[in-house]
Design a protein around this motif. Structure first.
Motif, mmCIF file in Angstrom:
data_model
loop_
_atom_site.group_PDB
_atom_site.id
_atom_site.type_symbol
_atom_site.label_atom_id
_atom_site.label_comp_id
_atom_site.label_asym_id
_atom_site.label_seq_id
_atom_site.Cartn_x
_atom_site.Cartn_y
_atom_site.Cartn_z
ATOM 1 N N VAL A 40 13.453 113.519 -142.192
ATOM 2 C CA VAL A 40 12.912 113.511 -140.830
ATOM 3 C C VAL A 40 13.208 112.162 -140.191
ATOM 4 O O VAL A 40 12.929 111.111 -140.789
ATOM 5 C CB VAL A 40 11.390 113.770 -140.827
ATOM 6 N N THR A 41 13.780 112.183 -138.997
ATOM 7 C CA THR A 41 13.986 110.969 -138.216
ATOM 8 C C THR A 41 13.382 111.211 -136.843
ATOM 9 O O THR A 41 14.044 111.757 -135.948
ATOM 10 C CB THR A 41 15.487 110.630 -138.098
ATOM 11 N N GLY A 42 12.112 110.847 -136.689
ATOM 12 C CA GLY A 42 11.434 111.110 -135.424
ATOM 13 C C GLY A 42 11.378 112.606 -135.168
ATOM 14 O O GLY A 42 10.968 113.391 -136.020
ATOM 15 N N PRO A 43 11.863 113.043 -133.986
ATOM 16 C CA PRO A 43 11.830 114.472 -133.665
ATOM 17 C C PRO A 43 13.056 115.235 -134.165
ATOM 18 O O PRO A 43 13.217 116.409 -133.860
ATOM 19 C CB PRO A 43 11.785 114.465 -132.133
ATOM 20 N N LEU A 44 13.938 114.569 -134.920
ATOM 21 C CA LEU A 44 15.143 115.225 -135.437
ATOM 22 C C LEU A 44 14.960 115.535 -136.922
ATOM 23 O O LEU A 44 14.540 114.670 -137.700
ATOM 24 C CB LEU A 44 16.372 114.350 -135.225
ATOM 25 N N ILE A 45 15.286 116.759 -137.297
ATOM 26 C CA ILE A 45 15.028 117.262 -138.638
ATOM 27 C C ILE A 45 16.354 117.645 -139.288
ATOM 28 O O ILE A 45 17.137 118.416 -138.718
ATOM 29 C CB ILE A 45 14.125 118.513 -138.592
ATOM 30 N N THR A 46 16.610 117.122 -140.486
ATOM 31 C CA THR A 46 17.764 117.559 -141.267
ATOM 32 C C THR A 46 17.298 118.623 -142.251
ATOM 33 O O THR A 46 16.341 118.410 -143.000
ATOM 34 C CB THR A 46 18.408 116.392 -142.028
ATOM 35 N N LEU A 58 26.890 126.796 -146.653
ATOM 36 C CA LEU A 58 26.468 126.272 -145.358
ATOM 37 C C LEU A 58 26.096 124.801 -145.495
ATOM 38 O O LEU A 58 25.409 124.416 -146.443
ATOM 39 C CB LEU A 58 25.280 127.076 -144.830
ATOM 40 N N PRO A 59 26.491 123.976 -144.547
ATOM 41 C CA PRO A 59 26.193 122.540 -144.640
ATOM 42 C C PRO A 59 24.749 122.251 -144.231
ATOM 43 O O PRO A 59 24.088 123.068 -143.582
ATOM 44 C CB PRO A 59 27.164 121.929 -143.634
ATOM 45 N N GLN A 60 24.263 121.095 -144.623
ATOM 46 C CA GLN A 60 23.009 120.607 -144.057
ATOM 47 C C GLN A 60 23.274 120.207 -142.612
ATOM 48 O O GLN A 60 24.329 119.650 -142.295
ATOM 49 C CB GLN A 60 22.480 119.411 -144.850
ATOM 50 N N ILE A 61 22.308 120.474 -141.735
ATOM 51 C CA ILE A 61 22.489 120.155 -140.318
ATOM 52 C C ILE A 61 21.252 119.434 -139.800
ATOM 53 O O ILE A 61 20.153 119.575 -140.357
ATOM 54 C CB ILE A 61 22.748 121.416 -139.473
ATOM 55 N N THR A 62 21.431 118.668 -138.742
ATOM 56 C CA THR A 62 20.327 117.949 -138.096
ATOM 57 C C THR A 62 20.047 118.606 -136.751
ATOM 58 O O THR A 62 20.943 118.719 -135.905
ATOM 59 C CB THR A 62 20.672 116.470 -137.900
ATOM 60 N N VAL A 63 18.809 119.035 -136.585
ATOM 61 C CA VAL A 63 18.424 119.766 -135.375
ATOM 62 C C VAL A 63 17.122 119.173 -134.839
ATOM 63 O O VAL A 63 16.375 118.515 -135.579
ATOM 64 C CB VAL A 63 18.227 121.272 -135.682
ATOM 65 N N PRO A 64 16.804 119.399 -133.566
ATOM 66 C CA PRO A 64 15.519 118.931 -133.027
ATOM 67 C C PRO A 64 14.364 119.801 -133.518
ATOM 68 O O PRO A 64 14.536 120.979 -133.839
ATOM 69 C CB PRO A 64 15.701 119.048 -131.515
ATOM 70 N N LEU A 65 13.192 119.196 -133.575
ATOM 71 C CA LEU A 65 11.958 119.904 -133.911
ATOM 72 C C LEU A 65 11.434 120.609 -132.665
ATOM 73 O O LEU A 65 11.545 120.096 -131.552
ATOM 74 C CB LEU A 65 10.921 118.912 -134.434
ATOM 75 N N PRO A 74 3.449 115.954 -138.267
ATOM 76 C CA PRO A 74 3.927 115.124 -139.385
ATOM 77 C C PRO A 74 4.763 115.935 -140.369
ATOM 78 O O PRO A 74 4.395 116.129 -141.534
ATOM 79 C CB PRO A 74 2.612 114.630 -140.015
ATOM 80 N N ILE A 75 5.917 116.435 -139.906
ATOM 81 C CA ILE A 75 6.790 117.224 -140.763
ATOM 82 C C ILE A 75 7.249 116.373 -141.951
ATOM 83 O O ILE A 75 7.650 115.215 -141.782
ATOM 84 C CB ILE A 75 8.003 117.737 -139.970
ATOM 85 N N PHE A 92 21.626 118.077 -125.021
ATOM 86 C CA PHE A 92 21.161 117.375 -123.825
ATOM 87 C C PHE A 92 19.638 117.415 -123.740
ATOM 88 O O PHE A 92 18.993 116.407 -123.417
ATOM 89 C CB PHE A 92 21.780 117.997 -122.577
ATOM 90 N N SER A 93 19.042 118.558 -124.049
ATOM 91 C CA SER A 93 17.580 118.689 -124.007
ATOM 92 C C SER A 93 16.915 117.832 -125.078
ATOM 93 O O SER A 93 15.824 117.303 -124.863
ATOM 94 C CB SER A 93 17.180 120.151 -124.195
ATOM 95 N N SER A 94 17.562 117.679 -126.234
ATOM 96 C CA SER A 94 16.969 116.920 -127.334
ATOM 97 C C SER A 94 17.344 115.449 -127.314
ATOM 98 O O SER A 94 16.932 114.694 -128.191
ATOM 99 C CB SER A 94 17.406 117.528 -128.675
#
Length: 234
Positions: A40-46, A58-65, A74-75, A92-94
Motif C-alpha cells: 500500500v502506498t497511500g491511496p494506491l494499492i498493489t 497475470l502480473p501484479q498491478i498498482t491501482v487506486p483504492l 487502513p488497507i 487522471f481521476s486517481s
C-alpha cells in the motif's frame, strides 16, 4: 499438376469468423478479478490476482483504492478484495496521469480500481453498531485538523485549539486556558472517598462544607477567658 480445392459454404464459415471476432473483442474488455493486497502506498494499492494456475500469468498491478478522500481505510498487505473495471483508464481521476482519458480501448488490466470484500474470518463486532478500527486505532478530524480525536491502543486524546483531554489506562489529563465545571461534582464514590490535591490558588465564591461543617458559617465554642463562642468567620 492439379490443385484440389475444398469449397466451404459461406453460411458455415461466417458464423465461426463472427464468433472469433466477438471472442477477441471480449478479451479486450476490462477484467474484474479477485485479488489480494501486496503493498500500500497511500491511496494506491498493489495487488496480485487470486486465480487458479492457468496458461496465463497475470502480473501484479498498482491501482487506486475505491472511496472518497474524506474516509481513509487502513488497507493492509494480505487484505482480500477484487478489482473493478471501468470503461476508460482512471489515471487522471486517481492522479496517476496528467491528462483525461479518451474513449479509445484501454488494456484489459489498465482501467481498474481496488474494492475490499467481506470475509468470513473477520473479527466479530456488534452488527447493530457502526464499528471503525485499525492497527493503530482511529483518527477523527476536520479538514484543517482544528479538532482531532485520536484513539490509540493505549490512550484516547481529544484536542481543539489549545485545549486537550487525554485518557490513558489510569490517568485523565485535562489541559485548557479556562476550565468550566457547570453541574454537581462528585469526587470518589467509595465510603472513604479518594484524596484530592489542589495546587492553588483556589478561590471559592460560596461556602465550603468539610466533613459536615460549614467553613464560612461555623463557630468555635468554649472561649476562655469568658463564655460564649467566637462567632462566624469574617
Amino acid at each position: 499438376m492439379s490443385i484440389a480445392y475444398l469449397r466451404t459454404p459461406l453460411v458455415s464459415t461466417l458464423p465461426v469468423g463472427v464468433r472469433v471476432q466477438i471472442a477477441d473483442a471480449m478479451q479486450l474488455q476490462g477484467k474484474s478479478l479477485p485479488c489480494h493486497v501486496i503493498s500500500v502506498t497511500g491511496p494506491l494499492i498493489t495487488v496480485a490476482f487470486d486465480l487458479a494456475p492457468s496458461v496465463w500469468t497475470l502480473p501484479q498491478i498498482t491501482v487506486p483504492l475505491f472511496g472518497p478522500e474524506y474516509v481513509r481505510y487502513p488497507i493492509q498487505p494480505g487484505d482480500k478484495g477484487y478489482v473493478v473495471a471501468v470503461d476508460t483508464p482512471v489515471g487522471f481521476s486517481s492522479g496517476q496521469a496528467s491528462s483525461p482519458a479518451d474513449l479509445s480501448q484501454p488494456g484489459n488490466l489498465e482501467s481498474l480500481f481496488f474494492m475490499p470484500i467481506g470475509n468470513a474470518k473477520w473479527v466479530a463486532v456488534d452488527p447493530n453498531a457502526v464499528t471503525a478500527y485499525g492497527p493503530n486505532g482511529v483518527v477523527l478530524r476536520d479538514t484543517a485538523s482544528g479538532s482531532v480525536i485520536t484513539l490509540l491502543p493505549g490512550s484516547i486524546t481529544m484536542t481543539t485549539g489549545s485545549c486537550s483531554l487525554t485518557m490513558s489506562a489510569d490517568t485523565i489529563t485535562l489541559q485548557a486556558p479556562n476550565i468550566v465545571l457547570d453541574g454537581q461534582l462528585t469526587q470518589g464514590t467509595e465510603s472513604g472517598g479518594y484524596p484530592a490535591t489542589l495546587q492553588g490558588p483556589v478561590t471559592v465564591v460560596h461556602d465550603v462544607t468539610a466533613a459536615g461543617t460549614s467553613v464560612h458559617g461555623h463557630v468555635h465554642g468554649g472561649v476562655t477567658p469568658g463564655s460564649g463562642d467566637t462567632g462566624t468567620p469574617v
